[in-house]
Design a protein around this motif. Structure first.
Motif, PDB file in Angstrom:
ATOM      1  N   ILE A   1       0.974  -1.312   0.005  1.00  0.00           N
ATOM      2  CA  ILE A   1      -0.075   0.032  -0.086  1.00  0.00           C
ATOM      3  C   ILE A   1       0.885   1.220  -0.015  1.00  0.00           C
ATOM      4  N   GLY A   2       0.346   2.247  -0.801  1.00  0.00           N
ATOM      5  CA  GLY A   2       1.007   3.521  -0.716  1.00  0.00           C
ATOM      6  C   GLY A   2      -0.100   4.601  -0.637  1.00  0.00           C
ATOM      7  N   VAL A   3       0.164   5.899   0.118  1.00  0.00           N
ATOM      8  CA  VAL A   3      -0.775   6.729   0.533  1.00  0.00           C
ATOM      9  C   VAL A   3      -0.276   8.163  -0.375  1.00  0.00           C
ATOM     10  N   ILE A   4      -1.145   8.849  -0.661  1.00  0.00           N
ATOM     11  CA  ILE A   4      -0.902  10.091  -1.087  1.00  0.00           C
ATOM     12  C   ILE A   4      -2.043  10.953  -0.323  1.00  0.00           C
ATOM     13  N   GLU A   5      -1.108  11.859   0.492  1.00  0.00           N
ATOM     14  CA  GLU A   5      -2.159  12.652   1.609  1.00  0.00           C
ATOM     15  C   GLU A   5      -2.396  13.989   1.343  1.00  0.00           C
ATOM     16  N   GLY A   6      -3.614  14.473   1.172  1.00  0.00           N
ATOM     17  CA  GLY A   6      -3.570  15.983   0.924  1.00  0.00           C
ATOM     18  C   GLY A   6      -4.080  16.815   1.981  1.00  0.00           C
ATOM     19  N   ASP A   7      -3.405  17.693   2.113  1.00  0.00           N
ATOM     20  CA  ASP A   7      -3.741  18.709   3.515  1.00  0.00           C
ATOM     21  C   ASP A   7      -3.783  20.161   2.886  1.00  0.00           C
ATOM     22  N   LEU A   8      -4.175  21.121   3.630  1.00  0.00           N
ATOM     23  CA  LEU A   8      -4.038  22.459   3.305  1.00  0.00           C
ATOM     24  C   LEU A   8      -2.634  23.121   3.552  1.00  0.00           C
ATOM     25  N   TYR A   9      -1.898  22.686   4.983  1.00  0.00           N
ATOM     26  CA  TYR A   9      -0.815  23.304   5.374  1.00  0.00           C
ATOM     27  C   TYR A   9       0.171  22.320   5.944  1.00  0.00           C
ATOM     28  N   THR A  10      -0.435  21.403   6.902  1.00  0.00           N
ATOM     29  CA  THR A  10       0.295  20.656   7.688  1.00  0.00           C
ATOM     30  C   THR A  10       0.620  19.108   7.020  1.00  0.00           C
TER      31      THR A  10
END
Length: 216
Positions: free
Chosen positions: A60-69
């Motif tokens: 498994i791989g993850v692409i993590e989206g967030d505004l700033y942190t």
């Protein structure tokens, strides 16, 4: 953890990037799931439980989206899997160009399944094709049972809904019968998973769903 900072948009349509991503992922036999949900719905907590359950049998791989942190990315990285953090610097959704840039940093030949945790938002993310295979929406009991009809487009775009925080339903006025009525009025074939990321209830069934997608 690798980090992607978005400085400017590339002048090419989102559709072009999405199709490029879809082709590359398909050629490498990778299943990609785009996860929607409001801030606080429990997307990251569910991912932690799912990854812990599945990582010994599926890569498994993850692409993590967030505004700033990078807080959520750091939590997922603690599971010992490859993570790419995208900070959109205020943009309310991920787009296909961001995903293309993220994929370029991943050793995708070693990955079977990529989860994309989108920005916490029940409106904008559904309008952007990222080249994913499927979409799911995480909704929490605390948000109320009226959200499917208030935000129908994102649920219409989803193959499944994960109703999280079932452990607190008895302390709320969440109407489960009304929820089912509303969600099935939008899509009678949508899959619904009742889970508690806190207790782990329902996670096994959700993992079976993801495993079946990889083994197709």
């Amino acid at each position: 953890m690798k980090s992607i900072s978005i400085q400017k948009r590339i002048l090419q349509s989102n559709t072009d990037f999405a199709e490029k991503n879809r082709k590359l992922l398909k050629e490498n036999g990778i299943v990609t799931v785009n996860i929607f949900g409001s801030p606080g719905a429990g997307k990251t907590s569910i991912l932690e439980k799912v990854i812990k359950n599945m990582k010994d049998r599926i890569s498994i791989g993850v692409i993590e989206g967030d505004l700033y942190t990078t807080k959520d990315g750091e939590r997922i990285e603690g599971q010992g899997i490859p993570v790419v953090q995208i900070n959109t610097c205020g943009a309310c959704h991920l787009d296909a160009a961001m995903i293309e840039k993220s994929i370029e940093t991943m050793e995708i030949e070693d990955i079977d399944l990529i989860f994309i945790e989108n920005i916490g938002n029940l409106v904008c993310p559904a309008s952007y094709d990222l080249g994913e295979d499927s979409r799911i929406t995480v909704l929490s009991i605390a948000e109320g049972n009226d959200k499917p009809l208030k935000y129908p487009f994102i649920f219409l775009q989803s193959e499944a809904v994960v109703l999280n925080k079932m452990d607190i339903i008895n302390f709320t006025n969440f109407d489960l019968e009304e929820f089912y009525k509303d969600i099935y009025s939008l899509d009678k074939n949508i899959k619904v998973f009742l889970v508690s990321a806190r207790d782990g209830d329902g996670i096994e069934e959700l993992c079976d769903y993801f495993t079946q997608k990889v083994k197709k």
